[in-house]
Design a protein around this motif. Structure first.
Motif, PDB file in Angstrom:
ATOM      1  N   ILE A 113       0.854  -1.189   0.000  1.00 26.67           N
ATOM      2  CA  ILE A 113       0.000   0.000   0.000  1.00 26.67           C
ATOM      3  C   ILE A 113       0.888   1.235   0.000  1.00 26.67           C
ATOM      4  O   ILE A 113       1.800   1.373   0.824  1.00 26.67           O
ATOM      5  CB  ILE A 113      -0.931  -0.008   1.228  1.00 26.67           C
ATOM      6  CG1 ILE A 113      -1.844  -1.231   1.182  1.00 26.67           C
ATOM      7  CG2 ILE A 113      -1.764   1.267   1.289  1.00 26.67           C
ATOM      8  CD1 ILE A 113      -2.651  -1.446   2.433  1.00 26.67           C
ATOM      9  N   VAL A 114       0.593   2.159  -0.918  1.00 23.60           N
ATOM     10  CA  VAL A 114       1.416   3.355  -1.087  1.00 23.60           C
ATOM     11  C   VAL A 114       0.513   4.577  -1.066  1.00 23.60           C
ATOM     12  O   VAL A 114      -0.549   4.591  -1.702  1.00 23.60           O
ATOM     13  CB  VAL A 114       2.206   3.300  -2.416  1.00 23.60           C
ATOM     14  CG1 VAL A 114       2.996   4.581  -2.625  1.00 23.60           C
ATOM     15  CG2 VAL A 114       3.132   2.092  -2.430  1.00 23.60           C
ATOM     16  N   VAL A 115       0.935   5.617  -0.328  1.00 25.50           N
ATOM     17  CA  VAL A 115       0.208   6.891  -0.274  1.00 25.50           C
ATOM     18  C   VAL A 115       1.213   8.022  -0.419  1.00 25.50           C
ATOM     19  O   VAL A 115       2.412   7.825  -0.214  1.00 25.50           O
ATOM     20  CB  VAL A 115      -0.567   7.049   1.052  1.00 25.50           C
ATOM     21  CG1 VAL A 115      -1.631   5.977   1.200  1.00 25.50           C
ATOM     22  CG2 VAL A 115       0.386   7.047   2.237  1.00 25.50           C
ATOM     23  N   PRO A 116       0.760   9.244  -0.765  1.00 27.22           N
ATOM     24  CA  PRO A 116       1.677  10.386  -0.785  1.00 27.22           C
ATOM     25  C   PRO A 116       2.292  10.618   0.593  1.00 27.22           C
ATOM     26  O   PRO A 116       1.637  10.404   1.624  1.00 27.22           O
ATOM     27  CB  PRO A 116       0.785  11.555  -1.211  1.00 27.22           C
ATOM     28  CG  PRO A 116      -0.339  10.913  -1.953  1.00 27.22           C
ATOM     29  CD  PRO A 116      -0.574   9.594  -1.272  1.00 27.22           C
ATOM     30  N   GLU A 117       3.530  11.040   0.604  1.00 32.34           N
ATOM     31  CA  GLU A 117       4.234  11.241   1.862  1.00 32.34           C
ATOM     32  C   GLU A 117       3.574  12.306   2.732  1.00 32.34           C
ATOM     33  O   GLU A 117       3.626  12.239   3.961  1.00 32.34           O
ATOM     34  CB  GLU A 117       5.692  11.611   1.572  1.00 32.34           C
ATOM     35  CG  GLU A 117       6.607  11.527   2.762  1.00 32.34           C
ATOM     36  CD  GLU A 117       8.056  11.719   2.384  1.00 32.34           C
ATOM     37  OE1 GLU A 117       8.915  11.543   3.243  1.00 32.34           O
ATOM     38  OE2 GLU A 117       8.316  12.047   1.207  1.00 32.34           O
ATOM     39  N   THR A 118       2.909  13.293   2.098  1.00 31.01           N
ATOM     40  CA  THR A 118       2.259  14.358   2.866  1.00 31.01           C
ATOM     41  C   THR A 118       1.031  13.868   3.616  1.00 31.01           C
ATOM     42  O   THR A 118       0.501  14.592   4.462  1.00 31.01           O
ATOM     43  CB  THR A 118       1.850  15.504   1.931  1.00 31.01           C
ATOM     44  OG1 THR A 118       1.042  14.981   0.863  1.00 31.01           O
ATOM     45  CG2 THR A 118       3.069  16.189   1.348  1.00 31.01           C
ATOM     46  N   GLY A 137       6.689   2.558   6.036  1.00 30.42           N
ATOM     47  CA  GLY A 137       7.875   1.851   5.585  1.00 30.42           C
ATOM     48  C   GLY A 137       8.784   2.746   4.771  1.00 30.42           C
ATOM     49  O   GLY A 137       9.004   3.917   5.109  1.00 30.42           O
ATOM     50  N   GLU A 138       9.277   2.222   3.665  1.00 29.40           N
ATOM     51  CA  GLU A 138      10.245   2.947   2.834  1.00 29.40           C
ATOM     52  C   GLU A 138       9.590   4.119   2.116  1.00 29.40           C
ATOM     53  O   GLU A 138       8.419   4.059   1.722  1.00 29.40           O
ATOM     54  CB  GLU A 138      10.861   1.985   1.817  1.00 29.40           C
ATOM     55  CG  GLU A 138      11.975   2.599   0.988  1.00 29.40           C
ATOM     56  CD  GLU A 138      12.570   1.601   0.019  1.00 29.40           C
ATOM     57  OE1 GLU A 138      13.455   1.994  -0.759  1.00 29.40           O
ATOM     58  OE2 GLU A 138      12.150   0.439   0.031  1.00 29.40           O
ATOM     59  N   ARG A 139      10.346   5.185   1.943  1.00 29.83           N
ATOM     60  CA  ARG A 139       9.881   6.352   1.197  1.00 29.83           C
ATOM     61  C   ARG A 139      10.583   6.381  -0.159  1.00 29.83           C
ATOM     62  O   ARG A 139      11.750   6.028  -0.276  1.00 29.83           O
ATOM     63  CB  ARG A 139      10.194   7.644   1.952  1.00 29.83           C
ATOM     64  CG  ARG A 139       9.673   7.667   3.372  1.00 29.83           C
ATOM     65  CD  ARG A 139       9.949   9.003   4.028  1.00 29.83           C
ATOM     66  NE  ARG A 139       9.812   8.930   5.472  1.00 29.83           N
ATOM     67  CZ  ARG A 139       9.877   9.979   6.280  1.00 29.83           C
ATOM     68  NH1 ARG A 139      10.081  11.180   5.783  1.00 29.83           N
ATOM     69  NH2 ARG A 139       9.743   9.826   7.588  1.00 29.83           N
ATOM     70  N   PHE A 140       9.851   6.862  -1.163  1.00 28.63           N
ATOM     71  CA  PHE A 140      10.437   6.978  -2.494  1.00 28.63           C
ATOM     72  C   PHE A 140       9.612   7.966  -3.303  1.00 28.63           C
ATOM     73  O   PHE A 140       8.394   7.941  -3.285  1.00 28.63           O
ATOM     74  CB  PHE A 140      10.478   5.617  -3.205  1.00 28.63           C
ATOM     75  CG  PHE A 140       9.117   5.039  -3.503  1.00 28.63           C
ATOM     76  CD1 PHE A 140       8.529   5.206  -4.754  1.00 28.63           C
ATOM     77  CD2 PHE A 140       8.412   4.346  -2.541  1.00 28.63           C
ATOM     78  CE1 PHE A 140       7.281   4.690  -5.031  1.00 28.63           C
ATOM     79  CE2 PHE A 140       7.156   3.813  -2.811  1.00 28.63           C
ATOM     80  CZ  PHE A 140       6.589   3.989  -4.060  1.00 28.63           C
ATOM     81  N   GLU A 141      10.294   8.871  -3.983  1.00 24.67           N
ATOM     82  CA  GLU A 141       9.694   9.790  -4.952  1.00 24.67           C
ATOM     83  C   GLU A 141       8.433  10.482  -4.414  1.00 24.67           C
ATOM     84  O   GLU A 141       7.402  10.561  -5.080  1.00 24.67           O
ATOM     85  CB  GLU A 141       9.354   9.026  -6.246  1.00 24.67           C
ATOM     86  CG  GLU A 141      10.572   8.421  -6.910  1.00 24.67           C
ATOM     87  CD  GLU A 141      10.204   7.513  -8.065  1.00 24.67           C
ATOM     88  OE1 GLU A 141       8.990   7.367  -8.336  1.00 24.67           O
ATOM     89  OE2 GLU A 141      11.115   6.954  -8.689  1.00 24.67           O
ATOM     90  N   LYS A 156       6.503   9.491  -2.058  1.00 31.46           N
ATOM     91  CA  LYS A 156       5.501   8.543  -1.577  1.00 31.46           C
ATOM     92  C   LYS A 156       6.085   7.744  -0.420  1.00 31.46           C
ATOM     93  O   LYS A 156       7.290   7.748  -0.185  1.00 31.46           O
ATOM     94  CB  LYS A 156       5.051   7.605  -2.697  1.00 31.46           C
ATOM     95  CG  LYS A 156       4.379   8.302  -3.874  1.00 31.46           C
ATOM     96  CD  LYS A 156       3.967   7.305  -4.933  1.00 31.46           C
ATOM     97  CE  LYS A 156       3.241   7.972  -6.089  1.00 31.46           C
ATOM     98  NZ  LYS A 156       4.063   8.958  -6.798  1.00 31.46           N
ATOM     99  N   VAL A 157       5.197   7.039   0.294  1.00 34.42           N
ATOM    100  CA  VAL A 157       5.634   6.227   1.417  1.00 34.42           C
ATOM    101  C   VAL A 157       4.831   4.930   1.413  1.00 34.42           C
ATOM    102  O   VAL A 157       3.634   4.908   1.105  1.00 34.42           O
ATOM    103  CB  VAL A 157       5.468   6.984   2.758  1.00 34.42           C
ATOM    104  CG1 VAL A 157       4.026   7.360   3.002  1.00 34.42           C
ATOM    105  CG2 VAL A 157       6.011   6.160   3.912  1.00 34.42           C
TER     106      VAL A 157
END
Length: 371
Positions: A282-287, A324-328, A330-331
């Motif tokens: 599952i991925v969401v915007p970091e904000t 978890g991990e952050r990228f571009e 996203k988190v």
């Protein structure tokens, strides 16, 4: 007593005016509240949907840039510098002359040996025509040996002459000049460094936990302080087959092209090694994630049932999540959210549980464009 009566008479008009103003303002507030209703308007927020993606996996490391080809040019023999063909910092091609030592005595000796070789060749040819009937075979053998000896001397002197002309062994850039014209230098004296800047190594370390994931061909992206905001790309060429006994780290070496010479050996590099994608997550915007000391949280938008004949109301709920991990930007969310959940990405400062919200088309925190 009279004074008190007079003061009371004077204050009565003032108190009357104040009471009137207070009553008028209270009436205005009551009217405004009645007109607006008791429910405040929904808070406008930006919303994004939690997606199920195969998130990229990365390993972070730090390293140093090194030259793939770098040599220290030096004289092979003693001699006096008669000519310098380069300027410090000059780019040269493979085979270009760099420095000339005095080779006049060797060239004179070469001419003498060439004359001897010519005479020895003539003598050998005459003897060969007469042999084996007019002259013995031993004499022909002596003439042939003499010719070969002179030719060997010529090859030796030509090698010495070649040693006195220092050439660039490959394409590159010359460094600071370490010799002067007319100086007598000994064999091994440093002339300058020659560095090929077109291709560089990125040597970095990773923890031993990454051992099973490493292999040649992986993409390594890195940044350097001299080019802020720019990301360079290389590919892993070598994985050191031994893990360091002191730091338990793996040494990895990647290769990167440097066509615009933005990189130089010795630079410090922050490296992100890209690993093959893992399972979907599952991925969401970091904000959307609020990182605090007590844990990470997110506001999830949910529909709240309204009265009969009324549309459902959108409200928010704060939920604990494990990031978890952050990228571009996203988190990865390891727990706390489900695919399809709508999360608030801006405007969280005004929110708490059960606050009504109104999703907007764009991020409310985005800086407006000016024309």
């Amino acid at each position: 007593m009279m004074i008190l009566l007079r003061m009371a008479v004077m204050l009565l008009p003032v108190l009357g005016v104040g009471s009137g103003l207070y009553a008028w303002q209270s009436h205005r507030k009551s009217a405004a509240t009645a007109a607006m209703g008791t429910t405040p308007p929904p808070t406008r927020v930006a919303v994004a949907e939690a997606q199920l993606l195969a998130a990229p996996r990365r390993r972070a490391g730090v390293g140093t840039l090194e030259a793939v080809r770098r040599v220290t040019l030096a004289a092979e023999v003693n001699g006096r510098v008669t000519r310098i063909f380069f300027e410090p910092g000059q780019a040269v091609k493979a085979g270009d002359p760099v420095l000339q030592l005095n080779d006049a005595p060797e060239r004179a000796e070469l001419e003498r040996l060439k004359a001897q070789a010519h005479a020895a060749e003539l003598a050998y040819n005459r003897t060969r025509q007469l042999a084996p009937h007019a002259v013995p075979q031993a004499q022909l053998d002596d003439r042939e040996a003499a010719l070969r000896s002179v030719r060997a001397d010529i090859a030796r002197i030509e090698a010495v002459i070649a040693q006195k002309l220092v050439r660039a062994p490959f394409d590159g850039v010359l460094g600071v000049r370490r010799v002067d014209l007319g100086a007598y230098i000994e064999a091994g004296r440093v002339i300058a460094t020659l560095t090929d800047l077109s291709v560089l190594y990125i040597t970095f370390t990773l923890p031993e936990q990454a051992w099973s994931e490493l292999k040649p061909g992986l993409v390594a992206r890195f940044t350097v302080d001299s080019s802020p905001g720019r990301v360079f790309t290389g590919r892993v060429q070598t994985v050191e087959p031994q893990i360091g006994a002191t730091n338990r780290a793996i040494t990895v070496q990647a290769v990167a092209d440097n066509p615009d010479l933005a990189l130089a050996p010795g630079m410090f590099a922050n490296v992100q090694l890209e690993l093959p994608p893992g399972p979907q997550a599952i991925v969401v915007p970091e904000t959307a994630i609020d990182f605090a000391s007590y844990g990470a949280t997110a506001f999830v938008v949910r529909a709240k049932a309204a009265g009969a004949g009324q549309a459902p109301v959108l409200v928010v709920k704060r939920v604990l999540v494990q990031a978890g991990e952050r990228f571009e930007g996203k988190v990865v969310v390891l727990s706390g959210l489900a695919p399809g959940d709508r999360v608030v990405t801006s405007g969280q400062v005004k929110l708490h549980d059960d606050v009504a919200v109104e999703p907007v088309a764009r991020d409310t925190l985005a800086v407006p464009q000016t024309h």
